[in-house]
Design a protein around this motif. Structure first.
Motif, PDB file in Angstrom:
ATOM      1  N   UNK A 330       0.845  -1.189   0.000  1.00 50.04           N
ATOM      2  CA  UNK A 330       0.000   0.000   0.000  1.00 50.04           C
ATOM      3  C   UNK A 330       0.888   1.250   0.000  1.00 50.04           C
ATOM      4  N   UNK A 331       0.426   2.384  -0.535  1.00 54.29           N
ATOM      5  CA  UNK A 331       1.214   3.624  -0.536  1.00 54.29           C
ATOM      6  C   UNK A 331       1.466   4.137   0.895  1.00 54.29           C
ATOM      7  N   UNK A 332       2.537   4.905   1.036  1.00 51.36           N
ATOM      8  CA  UNK A 332       2.948   5.403   2.355  1.00 51.36           C
ATOM      9  C   UNK A 332       1.856   6.243   2.997  1.00 51.36           C
ATOM     10  N   UNK A 333       1.138   7.026   2.208  1.00 46.55           N
ATOM     11  CA  UNK A 333       0.135   7.923   2.784  1.00 46.55           C
ATOM     12  C   UNK A 333      -1.019   7.186   3.453  1.00 46.55           C
ATOM     13  N   UNK A 334      -1.125   5.888   3.204  1.00 45.18           N
ATOM     14  CA  UNK A 334      -2.215   5.124   3.823  1.00 45.18           C
ATOM     15  C   UNK A 334      -1.718   4.240   4.963  1.00 45.18           C
ATOM     16  N   UNK A 335      -0.424   4.333   5.296  1.00 47.06           N
ATOM     17  CA  UNK A 335       0.128   3.482   6.343  1.00 47.06           C
ATOM     18  C   UNK A 335      -0.656   3.632   7.648  1.00 47.06           C
ATOM     19  N   UNK A 336      -0.870   4.891   8.083  1.00 43.66           N
ATOM     20  CA  UNK A 336      -1.466   5.135   9.389  1.00 43.66           C
ATOM     21  C   UNK A 336      -2.874   4.559   9.471  1.00 43.66           C
ATOM     22  N   UNK A 337      -3.713   4.847   8.464  1.00 48.50           N
ATOM     23  CA  UNK A 337      -5.102   4.370   8.493  1.00 48.50           C
ATOM     24  C   UNK A 337      -5.160   2.847   8.464  1.00 48.50           C
ATOM     25  N   UNK A 338      -4.327   2.232   7.627  1.00 55.19           N
ATOM     26  CA  UNK A 338      -4.337   0.766   7.517  1.00 55.19           C
ATOM     27  C   UNK A 338      -3.755   0.145   8.785  1.00 55.19           C
ATOM     28  N   UNK A 339      -2.727   0.790   9.364  1.00 59.92           N
ATOM     29  CA  UNK A 339      -2.122   0.246  10.584  1.00 59.92           C
ATOM     30  C   UNK A 339      -3.133   0.180  11.709  1.00 59.92           C
ATOM     31  N   UNK A 340      -3.984   1.188  11.827  1.00 66.23           N
ATOM     32  CA  UNK A 340      -5.018   1.173  12.861  1.00 66.23           C
ATOM     33  C   UNK A 340      -5.977  -0.002  12.664  1.00 66.23           C
ATOM     34  N   UNK A 341      -6.341  -0.233  11.403  1.00 64.33           N
ATOM     35  CA  UNK A 341      -7.272  -1.341  11.129  1.00 64.33           C
ATOM     36  C   UNK A 341      -6.607  -2.687  11.383  1.00 64.33           C
ATOM     37  N   UNK A 342      -5.355  -2.851  10.939  1.00 61.61           N
ATOM     38  CA  UNK A 342      -4.632  -4.104  11.154  1.00 61.61           C
ATOM     39  C   UNK A 342      -4.467  -4.345  12.653  1.00 61.61           C
ATOM     40  N   UNK A 343      -4.089  -3.289  13.375  1.00 63.99           N
ATOM     41  CA  UNK A 343      -3.930  -3.432  14.822  1.00 63.99           C
ATOM     42  C   UNK A 343      -5.231  -3.838  15.492  1.00 63.99           C
ATOM     43  N   UNK A 344      -6.338  -3.200  15.091  1.00 63.65           N
ATOM     44  CA  UNK A 344      -7.643  -3.545  15.650  1.00 63.65           C
ATOM     45  C   UNK A 344      -7.976  -5.013  15.373  1.00 63.65           C
ATOM     46  N   UNK A 345      -7.697  -5.469  14.150  1.00 64.48           N
ATOM     47  CA  UNK A 345      -7.993  -6.859  13.795  1.00 64.48           C
ATOM     48  C   UNK A 345      -7.150  -7.827  14.607  1.00 64.48           C
ATOM     49  N   UNK A 346      -5.851  -7.495  14.797  1.00 68.90           N
ATOM     50  CA  UNK A 346      -4.973  -8.380  15.572  1.00 68.90           C
ATOM     51  C   UNK A 346      -5.410  -8.438  17.036  1.00 68.90           C
ATOM     52  N   UNK A 347      -5.792  -7.266  17.607  1.00 74.20           N
ATOM     53  CA  UNK A 347      -6.253  -7.263  18.997  1.00 74.20           C
ATOM     54  C   UNK A 347      -7.532  -8.084  19.130  1.00 74.20           C
ATOM     55  N   UNK A 348      -8.387  -7.956  18.103  1.00 72.82           N
ATOM     56  CA  UNK A 348      -9.622  -8.723  18.125  1.00 72.82           C
ATOM     57  C   UNK A 348      -9.346 -10.230  18.090  1.00 72.82           C
ATOM     58  N   UNK A 349      -8.419 -10.622  17.245  1.00 76.47           N
ATOM     59  CA  UNK A 349      -8.066 -12.043  17.146  1.00 76.47           C
ATOM     60  C   UNK A 349      -7.445 -12.534  18.441  1.00 76.47           C
ATOM     61  N   UNK A 350      -6.528 -11.718  19.021  1.00 74.74           N
ATOM     62  CA  UNK A 350      -5.868 -12.138  20.252  1.00 74.74           C
ATOM     63  C   UNK A 350      -6.879 -12.230  21.389  1.00 74.74           C
TER      64      UNK A 350
END
Length: 357
Positions: A330-350
């Motif tokens: 993904x482009x650099x400008x979307x890192x922050x928004x995608x990181x929040x979603x990935x983090x939320x998904x990982x916390x949900x899985x854990x």
């Protein structure tokens, strides 16, 4: 100067074979046509000989029996001729139609129906002395000579095998009334024709394979011709469209196979879906699938089936679909928004994993 045919070592493409067919250049054996006609004639003789004889016999018998009473003026003679013609045509019409169908079948079984005027066009090769010499002393002429010689010998052998055992009976026919020997001669004729049909079947099969091989060799192409044809085909918009369609189908298939391995699917619920994959150690998430409308719906459907988290984020889904390609980070400008979603998904899985333990 080397013969151009020496360079034609490659099997012809389907386009080359189709072009040859359109020009009327087909693999054709005259022996196959001959076999169908003779086999059809044998079948007609065995099936219709009685009806043909009866259909012609009765009008002729009436003609002879009433010869003294027939009028011979112009109109009456014309009417008599018409009557006899109709009688003969009625007797032999169906057999002649069957014979014509057999001749057509001999062509149709070798190749599909072709309408081409190419063979009627004047060609220099038809009057060229060199081409004429090749036709007279070439491989085809030698094959025709050997084929004719074989047919002559085989036909003589067949006639000898059928008629020699009957030689004594054939001599006695000279003393019999013609009507008495009609049945015997018909039977012998059918035996002879049956043996000839069987012999010609072997000749026709062998000749067809020889003619097909000769035709196939004529269609062979050089490497340069194949390259030129490929370039020409590449420029054809229909070919390009077909190639593009095949590529899109393959890409879609590969995308759908990758969705079960995605980490999250980001969607605009009605139009866009983007599937991202991320593992620890990767520099950034990678797009494994994306699509709009029906494709987006299919991505979401597969994700639900494999318990892949689906997150609704309208502006991010639109932006990712417009800026990232399949198998790209993904482009650099979307890192922050995608990181929040990935983090939320990982916390949900854990969290789910902790509850299950």
């Amino acid at each position: 100067m080397a013969d151009d045919s020496d360079d034609k070592t490659e099997d012809p493409t389907q386009k080359r074979l189709d072009d040859a067919l359109e020009k009327g250049d087909v693999a054709k054996s005259q022996e196959v046509n001959t076999w169908f006609i003779i086999a059809g004639g044998t079948l007609i003789l065995s099936t219709f000989s009685g009806s043909i004889g009866g259909g012609i016999l009765m009008p002729l018998r009436n003609l002879i029996a009433n010869a003294g009473q027939l009028r011979t003026d112009g109109a009456a003679l014309l009417a008599l001729g018409n009557t006899l013609s109709y009688a003969v045509l009625g007797a032999i019409g169906v057999p002649l139609l069957m014979l014509a169908l057999a001749a057509i079948a001999g062509n149709m079984i070798q190749h599909r129906l072709v309408w081409s005027s190419e063979s009627l066009k004047p060609k220099f090769s038809k009057v060229s002395p060199g081409a004429g010499f090749k036709r007279i002393f070439g491989k085809q002429a030698l094959a025709n000579f050997l084929k004719g010689l074989f047919k002559l010998i085989a036909l003589g052998a067949v006639m000898m095998a059928v008629l020699w055992p009957e030689r004594d009976r054939l001599e006695s026919f000279l003393r019999f009334d013609p009507s008495a020997i009609l049945g015997v001669t018909t039977s012998l004729t059918l035996q002879l024709m049956g043996a000839v049909v069987a012999m010609l079947a072997a000749v026709a099969i062998a000749d067809y394979f020889f003619q097909y091989r000769q035709w196939f060799e004529r269609q062979k192409m050089s490497l340069q011709e194949i390259k030129d044809e490929f370039k020409q085909s590449e420029g054809d918009p229909h070919i390009k469209g077909k190639i593009r369609q095949l590529r899109q189908q393959r890409m879609k298939k590969r995308m759908m196979a990758a969705v079960p391995n995605a980490s999250v699917v980001i969607t605009n619920p009605t139009h866009y879906s983007v599937a991202l994959s991320y593992d620890r150690g990767m520099s950034a998430p990678v797009c494994v699938a994306k699509g709009v409308d029906n494709v987006a719906f299919k991505i979401r459907e597969i994700a639900k089936k494999h318990d892949i988290p689906i997150v609704e984020n309208v502006p991010l889904a639109r932006a990712l679909h417009a800026t990232v390609d399949i198998d790209e980070e993904i482009p650099v400008e979307h890192y922050h928004a995608v990181a929040e979603i990935i983090g939320y998904v990982m916390r949900l899985k854990n969290g789910l994993g902790a509850r299950r333990m």
